[in-house]
Design an enzyme around this catalytic site. Structure first.
Site, PDB file in Angstrom:
ATOM      1  N   LYS A 179       0.864  -1.192   0.000  1.00 26.20           N
ATOM      2  CA  LYS A 179       0.000   0.000   0.000  1.00 26.20           C
ATOM      3  C   LYS A 179       0.891   1.229   0.000  1.00 26.20           C
ATOM      4  O   LYS A 179       1.514   1.563   0.994  1.00 26.20           O
ATOM      5  CB  LYS A 179      -0.925   0.027   1.218  1.00 26.20           C
ATOM      6  N   GLY A 232       7.501   5.423   7.605  1.00 25.56           N
ATOM      7  CA  GLY A 232       6.701   6.642   7.747  1.00 25.56           C
ATOM      8  C   GLY A 232       6.921   7.233   9.124  1.00 25.56           C
ATOM      9  O   GLY A 232       7.929   6.973   9.780  1.00 25.56           O
ATOM     10  N   GLU A 254      10.495   1.764   9.870  1.00 24.07           N
ATOM     11  CA  GLU A 254      11.504   2.766   9.537  1.00 24.07           C
ATOM     12  C   GLU A 254      10.831   4.113   9.677  1.00 24.07           C
ATOM     13  O   GLU A 254       9.998   4.480   8.848  1.00 24.07           O
ATOM     14  CB  GLU A 254      11.982   2.584   8.085  1.00 24.07           C
ATOM     15  N   CYS A 288      14.412  10.964   5.392  1.00 28.01           N
ATOM     16  CA  CYS A 288      14.485  10.592   6.809  1.00 28.01           C
ATOM     17  C   CYS A 288      15.900  10.798   7.345  1.00 28.01           C
ATOM     18  O   CYS A 288      16.105  11.028   8.524  1.00 28.01           O
ATOM     19  CB  CYS A 288      14.063   9.144   6.977  1.00 28.01           C
ATOM     20  N   GLU A 389      11.138  16.689  13.728  1.00 28.22           N
ATOM     21  CA  GLU A 389      11.419  16.443  12.317  1.00 28.22           C
ATOM     22  C   GLU A 389      10.527  17.344  11.471  1.00 28.22           C
ATOM     23  O   GLU A 389       9.300  17.265  11.544  1.00 28.22           O
ATOM     24  CB  GLU A 389      11.144  14.969  11.960  1.00 28.22           C
TER      25      GLU A 389
END
Ligand code: NAD
Length: 494
Positions: A179, A232, A254, A288, A389
């Site tokens: 997905k 994500g 992750e 990331c 972040e």
């Protein structure tokens, strides 16, 4: 109505066939450089996820299960060859879907073929051990595929993230339902066509883009999915972990990062400035591994701040399809607004704005989601721009005096994905690397990924590792088999 779209795909790839969604819908994708719809694609609903999970379970009972590992390896290798050959075409699509410059997407997708070549090499080498228990017992271990894997993928690098999950899962003999994020479905459909051309049995890979709250949540909770591999945000990871608890799904996560990039006073300054500037703005800031906190030893601090600021102002922000563009737009409106919001947060927190801090409309693209590469200096390690972040092209620069202080600041966030160190002192390189709580540390370089090197995070940056043998293990279950050689089972009662 569909003629206005440059890319159209109205079917999902399930069970080796292209099928219309049962309870999904057709959704248009925005090209972030123009802010206008450019693609119309099928999204799956919960019934489509059910169908894909059933097809994957069917594949696990079919020829995929009994296929010779060398044959599995050949299919994976072929997929790598097809991806490499089609990289320029896929790169053009990915750039239009997520805004990353074409220069980067071509290089990245071409390199992603290496993941299939690397893991194809493992498919027929998943040997076990023979354990010497005692003369009456023969015992050995095997590794068996974990089963059906649900892969949930973000929008910043859809082909790379899909590949990092798919290549080891296929090598391990698993089947997968993928997905991808609602913002960037296009390249995964094209990957599905390559999977079909490579000749994988039906249902081994199923592609069902869709919304997180419906398709994603249903996949995470599905009782017939045995493992989830998610990339994500850590907040989403928490929800997925809760949903996956229904049948104790194995998970690999992750998640995000707030990586420190540290320049010591003995570094080669020119190389270090090259690296911190690139690492701070690469992928339009949507990586990331972004080196978003630049820590500079005090004697070099003013010089480095000035140079990074100067370079940030010279980065060419523009149409990502143009080969001269360095960075493109933010991938979607919400991310664009989030990045603009952090410009205000940084200013209100009292950080010194050295470059950027505004939205841009380069090349006449006034509806695109462009922002200026932004440098904040004199940032306190506790400020939000140093802790959270942002996922945009924003760096926070801060001075430090000693090695110990650098390590303390570096570790003083909730994330622990990656870090960079610039020093010519070998002992310091090893010492600091040892102390930093991050899954990857680069010394005198930054953001090199390799299929053979584990990648993942400490703390809220994730659980488990992608790449290398660790990834392969994450898609298998170890099994012990013991065989009584005597043929006797002494009766213990009475
Ligand atoms: P996100 O968590 O919002 O979405 C990721 C995926 O999860 C999407 O496919 C989304 O549809 C799906 N999703 C959302 N809610 C869900 C739910 N309740 N159940 C199941 N699925 C759901 O993340 P994002 O904004 O797409 O991506 C950005 C984040 O990804 C950043 O934090 C970034 O650092 C991280 N990231 C990490 C790595 C890594 O390797 N560590 C790589 C790339 C991106």
């Amino acid at each position: 109505m569909t003629e206005q779209f440059a890319y159209t795909q109205k079917k999902l790839f399930i069970g080796g066939e292209w099928v219309s969604p049962i309870d999904g819908e057709l959704v248009s994708s925005i090209n972030p450089a123009t802010g206008a719809p450019w693609a119309l694609t099928a999204f799956g609903g919960v019934k489509d996820i059910d169908r894909a999970v059933a097809a994957a379970n069917e594949a696990m009972r079919g020829p995929w299960r009994t296929m010779a590992p060398t044959q599995r390896a050949a299919l994976i290798r072929k997929l790598g060859t097809l991806l490499e050959a089609n990289a320029p075409r896929l790169a053009e699509l990915e750039t239009q879907d997520n805004g990353r410059p074409l220069r980067e997407t071509i290089a990245n997708i071409t390199a992603e073929a290496q993941w299939y070549y690397y893991f194809a090499g493992y498919a027929d080498k998943m040997d076990g051990r023979v354990v010497d228990m005692n003369p009456d017992m023969m015992a050995y271990t095997t590794r068996v595929p974990i089963g059906v894997v649900g892969a949930i993928v973000p929008w910043n690098a859809p082909t790379l993230v899909t590949t990092m999950k798919l290549a080891p899962a296929l090598a391990a003999g698993c089947a997968m339902v993928i997905k991808v994020a609602e913002h960037t479905p296009v390249t995964t459909y094209e990957l599905a066509k390559l999977i079909q051309e490579a000749g994988f049995p039906p249902g081994v890979v199923n592609i069902v883009p869709g919304y997180g709250a419906t398709a994603g949540a249903h996949l995470a909770a599905h009782p017939d999915v045995h493992k989830l591999s998610f990339t994500g945000e850590h907040r989403t990871a928490r929800e997925i972990m809760r949903a996956g608890a229904v049948n104790l799904k194995r998970v690999s996560f992750e998640c995000g990062g707030k990586s420190p990039h540290i320049i010591f006073d003995d570094a080669d300054i020119k190389q270090a400035v090259n690296a911190v500037t690139h690492a701070g703005f690469m992928a339009c800031g949507q990586s990331c591994a972004l080196g978003s906190r630049i820590l500079v030893q005090r004697s070099l601090y003013d010089q480095v701040v000035e140079e990074v600021g100067k370079r940030a102002k010279n980065i060419k922000v523009g149409n990502p399809m143009d080969a001269k563009t360095d960075i493109g737009p933010q991938t979607h409106k919400a991310q664009f607004e989030k990045t603009l919001g952090y410009f205000d947060i940084g200013k209100s927190e009292g950080a010194r704005l050295v470059a950027g801090g505004t939205r841009l409309a380069p090349d006449g693209l006034s509806d695109g989601y462009f922002v200026a590469p932004t440098v904040f200096a004199d940032v306190d390690p506790e400020m939000r721009i140093a802790q959270e972040e942002i996922f945009g092209p924003v760096v926070s620069m801060m001075p430090f005096d000693t090695e110990e202080e650098a390590i303390e600041i570096a570790n003083g966030v909730r994330y622990g994905l990656t870090a960079g160190i610039w020093t010519q002192n070998l002992g310091r390189a090893h010492r600091v690397s040892r102390e930093i709580l991050a899954g990857t540390v680069w010394v005198n370089t930054y953001r090199i990924l390799h299929p053979g090197l584990p990648y993942g995070g400490f703390k809220i940056s994730g659980i488990g590792r992608e790449n290398g043998p660790d990834a392969l293990e994450a898609y298998t279950e170890p099994k012990s088999t013991m065989i009584n050689l005597t043929g006797e089972y002494p009766y213990p009662y009475g």
